[in-house]
Design a protein around this motif. Structure first.
Motif, PDB file in Angstrom:
ATOM      1  N   HIS A 133      -8.262   1.119  -1.646  1.00  0.00           N
ATOM      2  CA  HIS A 133      -6.811   0.899  -1.538  1.00  0.00           C
ATOM      3  C   HIS A 133      -6.046   2.017  -2.228  1.00  0.00           C
ATOM      4  N   ASN A 134      -6.573   2.515  -3.314  1.00  0.00           N
ATOM      5  CA  ASN A 134      -5.879   3.550  -4.097  1.00  0.00           C
ATOM      6  C   ASN A 134      -6.306   4.933  -3.617  1.00  0.00           C
ATOM      7  N   GLN A 135      -5.442   5.544  -2.854  1.00  0.00           N
ATOM      8  CA  GLN A 135      -5.783   6.802  -2.186  1.00  0.00           C
ATOM      9  C   GLN A 135      -6.073   7.928  -3.181  1.00  0.00           C
ATOM     10  N   THR A 192       0.688   3.735  -3.109  1.00  0.00           N
ATOM     11  CA  THR A 192       0.149   5.077  -2.868  1.00  0.00           C
ATOM     12  C   THR A 192       1.101   6.123  -3.447  1.00  0.00           C
ATOM     13  N   TYR A 207      -4.259  -1.301 -10.599  1.00  0.00           N
ATOM     14  CA  TYR A 207      -3.192  -0.302 -10.665  1.00  0.00           C
ATOM     15  C   TYR A 207      -2.509  -0.276 -12.036  1.00  0.00           C
ATOM     16  N   HIS A 235       0.805  -1.213   0.000  1.00  0.00           N
ATOM     17  CA  HIS A 235       0.000   0.000   0.000  1.00  0.00           C
ATOM     18  C   HIS A 235       0.850   1.281   0.000  1.00  0.00           C
ATOM     19  N   PRO A 236       1.860   1.390   0.852  1.00  0.00           N
ATOM     20  CA  PRO A 236       2.660   2.629   0.818  1.00  0.00           C
ATOM     21  C   PRO A 236       3.352   2.851  -0.532  1.00  0.00           C
TER      22      PRO A 236
END
Lengths: 473, 473, 473
Positions: free
Chosen positions: C316-318, A347, A378, A343-344
């Motif tokens: 999940h995708n900010q 992001t 993504y 996630h980081p």
């Protein structure tokens, strides 16, 4: 050479139902002469840099360097020393290669139904023309036959490279590697052999020989690396050099895909503790997680495709590690988690048009649960093919069945052979192509795609997807 | 007995494609008369020790002792009391076995497509000659028919044991068990019925009745056990006795395969706290993990094969446990981890030539990720067959497809039926043999093994692997 | 309309082997005209409450509201803004629906081999009569054709509802929803469109807009909610109102199925901290876990069937969340654990004859390990069909193969389409029915069930199980 004919089925890997099999054959025929694209692997570039290089004995070719082979023999009680695996503690190992080969032949049945068994048959039969199954009785005869061939120029690494119709082959190289063999290949114009930047040895601070690895890197760049800032700058510089030598990708491996950006101060402090050999618990994991994000940043900047191979406990067998070192068939997979861990990183860069991240894992329960949904959302994420233990017929079928419906074909990265066993390359690509064509034939027969679509998808799986994913066009 | 003929397909469990099916038939034919090797199970030795033993009523034979059966009925709202399951709190339960049988027959459709359904059909049809499917209408008739047969000498446990062609059968017995039935069998020369040493009841300190279990053990050996040292010595002594009574293996079960050696001081301290009924949180888990390593040490010393069955939460349903006790179909699997948990044990003994460890789990995601790689590397590790819920057609197919490519056939331990339902033994072995032969036929048709190899592999799966793994030769 | 004929295979989704295929066809034929039972989904009731409602443009029908579709396009680099997805930050998005449709058609190949691809073909071909595959060249033509149809009364939501032969359809509605559309439908006598009570927005205290959601609930019931006690009473009241409007079920979603009853004091304290916007870490998770148990209690009391959908990380995708909000194809599954997490809830109500709990998860590794054993034991537990990403051919096959042997058919809840894409409803049910019939055909051919049993099981899977599970009789 021998009297009784032994050969591989021309329908191997295909499902039994005749209609599906016929269609699989057609798809396979349509792509079987495409060149091999090998964007990730572990072939030693020295083999190719020297036109006079030779593979040595059959045992040096097929057994000693290949942990896929000797770990199976070891699992049934055959000591590694009896197989000629070099010890690092100076303990004696068998040096009679003909005797090792006999032991291998005596136990050849252990590979029944395994991918190694299939690759070995393909190599012996199709590369070397052995037309009798290897067994205790003919072991010596076949050894001598192979030994004779391996001394011929047409069985040199370069000759086989051409014969195998390899269009491009990427090796995997340490950050500290001066890439002398790649430089020499480049000078010869052989730019289709490319390095890949793999900095694990200096990035993963808990690597046993981390300090020596850093020293090597210092020696390569000709200066000391005493701060995190200098470390990062050095990695950027090395990436630049790799890119100049043709690299299009980097590769990173860790036990887990944990990612998290540290502040510069934190990163400096951990790096200082590593230099002082005073790491705190968790330091190495946090630093690796941080460097994943840093590597993503660099990928956005220099355009190198980023690969992550996660979920393996290296050197699980302590006794084997102590006597024989790493890569001795004693690495065991771990369950992993991608959704929260990535996630980081995602992001920060997951939506960036210039970022390309190819994910590889050994925890197949994440295929449908995490990897396919991530790749199916993504823009930056692609899924690599089934890795290592799962580079097998069933492994590929599970991959196709569990990944494709959610990720879609075009969020995957085609095939790579990931091998250090050079002569197994065509066998491995053939298995992938056959299983892929069989899967597509099943889709057609079940009314899910049109036959015409199948041809295009087969071409993509055999060739295009890998080239596009790794920017090899 | 009845007019309409009911029978099982002679091609049951085989894939539909005719060529594969034909080959599966051939493989199955070649092994179908091999004796049954039953190295792990829960048959009551008293049934066999007494030549005059009898199975009782059809309900006592097929329903009351078999949690596979009554848990399915319970899941659809039928109270366990209505099925005659003995309560431990004295609450009344149905005692009319004919009425219970009727209820079972009324709900027989619940077993459609389940392994229990297949085994029941096989038992009714092939063991007892019932040639009409059980239903509400014929329930009473079939009950009476079965009851009559069960009183005949040719349907006694010993007679069926012979008829089933069982070569060897191992039971599972508590450490405190005086093995009186095995002693009596031994005296009769029936040494093919063997005990297995299972010390969980005294090793797992958080077992509800641990103190009583220890008292039983004390009573068996005729002395108090007041220290950890004495405890270990007692277990060693009991293992020796089991071995004398023919045992070749031990068995150990825990929620997780966590292993870790404690110091003697730590082990003594935990054992003392257990005796004082003052365990600290985590004590029991640490002690069990330690005892796994101790048991491995003893296996190296006395040569008993070690089995681990891990990953189940016992007695999940508190109300059912309180009213009816353990083994009431209310055990639910847990996800587990082997790679890190087994590391201490395997570091200590995984390379030892005299250590043999057979692993069983219910978390199928570990098949390809952890279990097959461990078995495919460590000389000591073998994989047991699909366990419990996965002792089914699909469970076996998943096992073959996910385990064999990496572990190789010869790192597996063949089949065991693991059952307390004696008359289901042939049905269970038949399913395994059929699914195995079908798998092998698929390998031949897909060009992965030769047909001749298939015959040898079928023999191994049906017979040899289990005998070798459990040292039953 | 167009010259070249395009159609779906009448044998789609069936296995290739002719005998199995023939039987699958027969089973499918026997159930293909059964009405559709839709007990769980996300259709907007406003579409059906207004007899004059219309679907708008083809882009509004098929692309803009369907995150299954646009997430795949987004994953290949197409901005959501280019697809007309409304931004919540006011940033401009494409408004030319014909242009968006063209972009969709240009990239239609991305759906090859995906369930969305199959549903889209079925919708275009069978609902709208498009008989040419959508591509760049014919995109405009097909857009205009569809647009014309969508304005016709026979393509209104209500007309299609009838044409689709939907017997009952349940929507999903917030606890605060006044159910005005359902009231209006009720007044018209259209009681086969029912609401489902989903209180997540006020129960999950870490929902971004929790405070606003609570305010909405306050406004609906016309009073402030200042204590946990009042909150619970309000939820009970709302459940009563939903039930009056025809609801037979509730639905609850959380990242994990953690359950645990708090004391009233603890619950009051956490609720007070939420109101004060001063939650402690872990408060929200503990409160959600407590409310699962509370909701089970209410289900026992009011008879509403309880659904749990667990194991997804929302948004999940900010960056996508910030620009476009929730439900934008950026929800990624998480691994979860049911056995220990559900223990408190099942200890409280798992044996209660009036409690019905239907479980849904995205972690397929729990199918055989946890979910099937739970459903195969607890009277209260049923398993929902494959959810979301796994609502696909392979997802269903994995479900049948991994669930049914242990849970048994009658512990499952049939099918639900779970969709907001109204016109995809028949396509989705058709896939389920076909895959189910193919599975049953396989059971017959492999000798595991009788052919007659297959017809009954097909009927159950297509129709009865869902009606019974959701009390829709």
């Amino acid at each position: 050479m021998l009297t009784k004919k032994w050969s591989l089925s021309s329908d191997r890997c295909f499902a039994p139902e005749p209609e599906q099999r016929q269609l699989a054959r057609q798809f396979f025929y349509s792509i079987s002469s495409l060149p091999l694209v090998c964007p990730h692997g572990h072939v030693d570039p020295a083999l190719l840099a020297n036109p006079a290089a030779c593979f040595g004995s059959p045992t040096e070719l097929l057994i000693i360097p290949d942990h896929y082979i000797f770990r199976m023999l070891y699992s049934r009680g055959i000591p590694l020393s009896a197989l000629g695996i070099p010890s690092r503690d100076g303990s004696p190992v068998e040096t009679d290669h003909r005797k090792i080969w006999q032991l291998f032949a005596d136990n050849f049945y252990l590979f029944q139904g395994t991918p190694s068994g299939l690759w070995l048959k393909d190599e012996l039969n199709n590369v070397f023309g052995v037309d009798e199954p290897l067994n205790s009785r003919n072991a010596g005869y076949i050894y001598d036959y192979l030994q004779k061939l391996l001394l011929l120029p047409e069985f040199s690494p370069r000759a086989l490279f051409k014969k195998f119709n390899i269009e491009v082959l990427c090796t995997t190289d340490a950050a500290s590697d001066p890439l002398e063999y790649h430089q020499s290949l480049h000078q010869e114009g052989l730019t289709h052999i490319k390095p890949t930047f793999r900095p694990d040895a200096v990035v993963n601070l808990n690597t046993p020989s981390w300090r020596e690895n850093l020293t090597k890197l210092e020696s390569t760049v000709g200066r000391e690396i005493t701060t995190y800032t200098a470390f990062v700058e050095t990695l950027e510089e090395r990436r630049g050099f790799f890119k100049k030598m043709g690299a299009t990708a980097t590769d990173h491996s860790a036990a887990t895909p944990y990612t998290n950006r540290l502040t510069d101060e934190e990163a400096e402090a951990i790096f200082a503790r590593a230099l002082a050999n005073k790491l705190n618990p968790g330091d190495a994991e946090r630093f690796t997680g941080h460097m994943f994000v840093e590597m993503a940043r660099m990928s956005v900047e220099d355009g190198l495709v980023m690969q992550m191979h996660c979920g393996i406990m290296r050197n699980h067998n302590q006794a084997v590690f102590e006597q024989f070192g790493s890569d001795k068939g004693a690495d065991i997979p771990l369950k992993i988690e991608w959704t929260e861990n990535l996630h980081p990183l995602l992001t920060a860069y997951g939506n960036h048009k210039d970022f390309h991240l190819i994910l590889f894992g050994l925890d197949e329960s994440t295929y449908s649960r995490e990897l396919a949904p991530l790749a199916g959302h993504y823009p930056a994420v692609l899924l690599g093919p089934p890795w290592w233990f799962h580079d097998s017929i069933n492994g590929m079928e599970r991959y196709f069945n569990q990944v494709m419906e959610t990720a879609g074909l075009y969020n995957t990265a085609g095939f790579n052979d990931d091998t250090r066993a050079f002569v197994s390359i065509p066998a491995r690509h053939t298995v992938w192509r056959r299983v892929a064509c069989n899967w597509l034939a099943g889709l057609v027969i079940r009314g899910l795609i049109e036959e015409e679509e199948g041809y295009g998808m087969a071409h993509a799986l055999a060739y295009d997807l890998a080239k596009v994913a790794y920017k090899l066009n």
